[in-house]
Enzyme design. Sequence first.
Site, PDB file in Angstrom:
ATOM      1  N   GLY A  10       0.820  -1.310  -0.073  1.00 22.50           N
ATOM      2  CA  GLY A  10       0.020   0.092  -0.038  1.00 22.50           C
ATOM      3  C   GLY A  10       0.884   1.310   0.041  1.00 22.50           C
ATOM      4  O   GLY A  10       2.153   1.120   0.242  1.00 22.50           O
ATOM      5  N   ASN A  32      -2.504  -8.627   0.686  1.00 20.03           N
ATOM      6  CA  ASN A  32      -3.414  -9.471  -0.158  1.00 20.03           C
ATOM      7  C   ASN A  32      -3.784  -8.779  -1.420  1.00 20.03           C
ATOM      8  O   ASN A  32      -4.517  -9.132  -2.468  1.00 20.03           O
ATOM      9  CB  ASN A  32      -4.673  -9.987   0.503  1.00 20.03           C
ATOM     10  CG  ASN A  32      -5.796  -8.825   0.891  1.00 20.03           C
ATOM     11  OD1 ASN A  32      -5.364  -7.480   0.697  1.00 20.03           O
ATOM     12  ND2 ASN A  32      -7.197  -9.327   0.854  1.00 20.03           N
ATOM     13  N   THR A  35      -6.160  -3.423  -2.109  1.00 17.63           N
ATOM     14  CA  THR A  35      -5.903  -2.252  -2.621  1.00 17.63           C
ATOM     15  C   THR A  35      -4.557  -1.835  -2.783  1.00 17.63           C
ATOM     16  O   THR A  35      -4.273  -0.851  -3.568  1.00 17.63           O
ATOM     17  CB  THR A  35      -6.592  -1.144  -1.543  1.00 17.63           C
ATOM     18  OG1 THR A  35      -5.969  -1.349  -0.195  1.00 17.63           O
ATOM     19  CG2 THR A  35      -7.985  -1.370  -1.406  1.00 17.63           C
ATOM     20  N   SER A  79      -5.109  -2.242   5.294  1.00 14.70           N
ATOM     21  CA  SER A  79      -6.556  -1.848   5.324  1.00 14.70           C
ATOM     22  C   SER A  79      -6.869  -0.820   4.201  1.00 14.70           C
ATOM     23  O   SER A  79      -5.990   0.085   3.852  1.00 14.70           O
ATOM     24  CB  SER A  79      -6.722  -0.939   6.777  1.00 14.70           C
ATOM     25  OG  SER A  79      -8.119  -0.444   6.678  1.00 14.70           O
ATOM     26  N   TYR A 149     -15.100   1.813   8.415  1.00 16.91           N
ATOM     27  CA  TYR A 149     -13.775   2.025   8.587  1.00 16.91           C
ATOM     28  C   TYR A 149     -13.406   2.654  10.047  1.00 16.91           C
ATOM     29  O   TYR A 149     -12.662   2.265  10.811  1.00 16.91           O
ATOM     30  CB  TYR A 149     -13.242   3.166   7.681  1.00 16.91           C
ATOM     31  CG  TYR A 149     -11.807   3.571   7.646  1.00 16.91           C
ATOM     32  CD1 TYR A 149     -10.947   2.567   7.406  1.00 16.91           C
ATOM     33  CD2 TYR A 149     -11.431   4.821   8.174  1.00 16.91           C
ATOM     34  CE1 TYR A 149      -9.535   2.696   7.253  1.00 16.91           C
ATOM     35  CE2 TYR A 149      -9.915   5.091   7.960  1.00 16.91           C
ATOM     36  CZ  TYR A 149      -9.257   4.050   7.737  1.00 16.91           C
ATOM     37  OH  TYR A 149      -7.865   4.512   7.608  1.00 16.91           O
ATOM     38  N   LYS A 153     -11.451   0.556  12.918  1.00 20.92           N
ATOM     39  CA  LYS A 153     -10.283   1.181  13.649  1.00 20.92           C
ATOM     40  C   LYS A 153     -10.571   1.590  15.216  1.00 20.92           C
ATOM     41  O   LYS A 153      -9.500   1.378  15.925  1.00 20.92           O
ATOM     42  CB  LYS A 153      -9.808   2.756  12.966  1.00 20.92           C
ATOM     43  CG  LYS A 153      -9.507   2.499  11.610  1.00 20.92           C
ATOM     44  CD  LYS A 153      -8.055   1.907  11.619  1.00 20.92           C
ATOM     45  CE  LYS A 153      -7.691   2.006  10.234  1.00 20.92           C
ATOM     46  NZ  LYS A 153      -6.362   1.309  10.252  1.00 20.92           N
ATOM     47  N   TYR A 163      -5.229  -6.333  24.925  1.00 15.60           N
ATOM     48  CA  TYR A 163      -3.888  -7.054  24.889  1.00 15.60           C
ATOM     49  C   TYR A 163      -2.964  -6.441  25.778  1.00 15.60           C
ATOM     50  O   TYR A 163      -2.241  -7.381  26.466  1.00 15.60           O
ATOM     51  CB  TYR A 163      -3.661  -7.444  23.502  1.00 15.60           C
ATOM     52  CG  TYR A 163      -4.226  -8.573  22.891  1.00 15.60           C
ATOM     53  CD1 TYR A 163      -5.491  -8.328  22.501  1.00 15.60           C
ATOM     54  CD2 TYR A 163      -3.499  -9.662  22.708  1.00 15.60           C
ATOM     55  CE1 TYR A 163      -6.255  -9.821  22.168  1.00 15.60           C
ATOM     56  CE2 TYR A 163      -4.235 -10.793  21.899  1.00 15.60           C
ATOM     57  CZ  TYR A 163      -5.279 -10.888  21.795  1.00 15.60           C
ATOM     58  OH  TYR A 163      -5.857 -11.935  21.209  1.00 15.60           O
TER      59      TYR A 163
END
Length: 314
Positions: A10, A32, A35, A79, A149, A153, A163
């Site tokens: 990206g 992947n 985009t 993303s 989106y 996020k 975490y």
Amino acid sequence: MNILITGAAGFIGSHLSKYFVDQGHFVLGLDNLCTGRLKNLDDLKNNSLFQFENIDVSKPLPESIAGLKKWDWVMHFASPASPPKYFAIPIETMLVNAEGTRHLLDLCRKIGAKFFYSSTSEVYGDPLVHPQPESYWGNVNPIGVRSIYDEAKRYAEAMIYSYHREFKVDVRVIRIFNTYGPKMDPEDGRVVTNLMFQALKGEPMTIYGDGKQTRSFQYVSDLVDGIDRLMKSDHCYPVNLGNPSEFTILEFAELVKKIIPTQSELVFQDLPQDDPKQRKPVIALAHKLLGWEPRVSLEAGLRKTLEYFKFHEA
Ligand code: UDP
């Protein structure tokens, strides 16, 4: 260091990959290509410090990734980020930020790597506080078209700090404000690429709404510098990275016309739903913690971007 970067093909991921390889680190780039574009990685193709794998991190990660190297950093930049792109693939956008983030956090937890996440100014939604400090909780329509989106996020941030609290994963989070530069996809439908290519082709320049909404545009090298500084700091809470110089979209269009002499006229089109009316970062935290501030003015950055587009995308 050994660095795993998702979204490496990206716009931002490819700049980061190049930056770290140039510093002598090993980078495994994952993407992947929904985009991202492999041409963004052309300058790393024959570099032994860089490897690429076509992998969708929304799916469980192959065991080989964990075992390949002792990862120091796992950096999640995969993303779609442009509204027309994430409108087109809403579920994938949500999953890469939700499940993708979880898979990468699990990896970090297992192997003790540090986790870096590219969050966004979109977590502030259509902000009622202006300019936006990190302490602002935002104004997001949870079922609006942009929620794909924004909420993904925000969910990712919530997951990251769970975490961090539960499993002591060492995390860094940036909230990126509108960023532009070489290697942006000319077709991504954002204001910078739309208006620059429309001006270059002499086509009408599309202004959504009345053009009085504002954005603050950051050149990509300033962002990369901020990321590098945050990685070297021990601050584990979100940090805004953006250029606080604020422009209306009409002012932005005038600047594009200044650097690209063109016959193009402005045409006004409908404002997309939930389009934020204003956006400008407070960068006091990045300045105080990291000694960071943007160096590249919008005009200088647009000229550099134009050179790239003329050479690589014409
Ligand atoms: N915009 C515009 N013309 C375009 C594309 C976008 O006027 O051809 C406007 C858009 O409505 C928004 C701003 O420019 O107010 C920035 O849009 P962009 O998609 O670049 O990023 P956003 O900040 O909205 O995610």
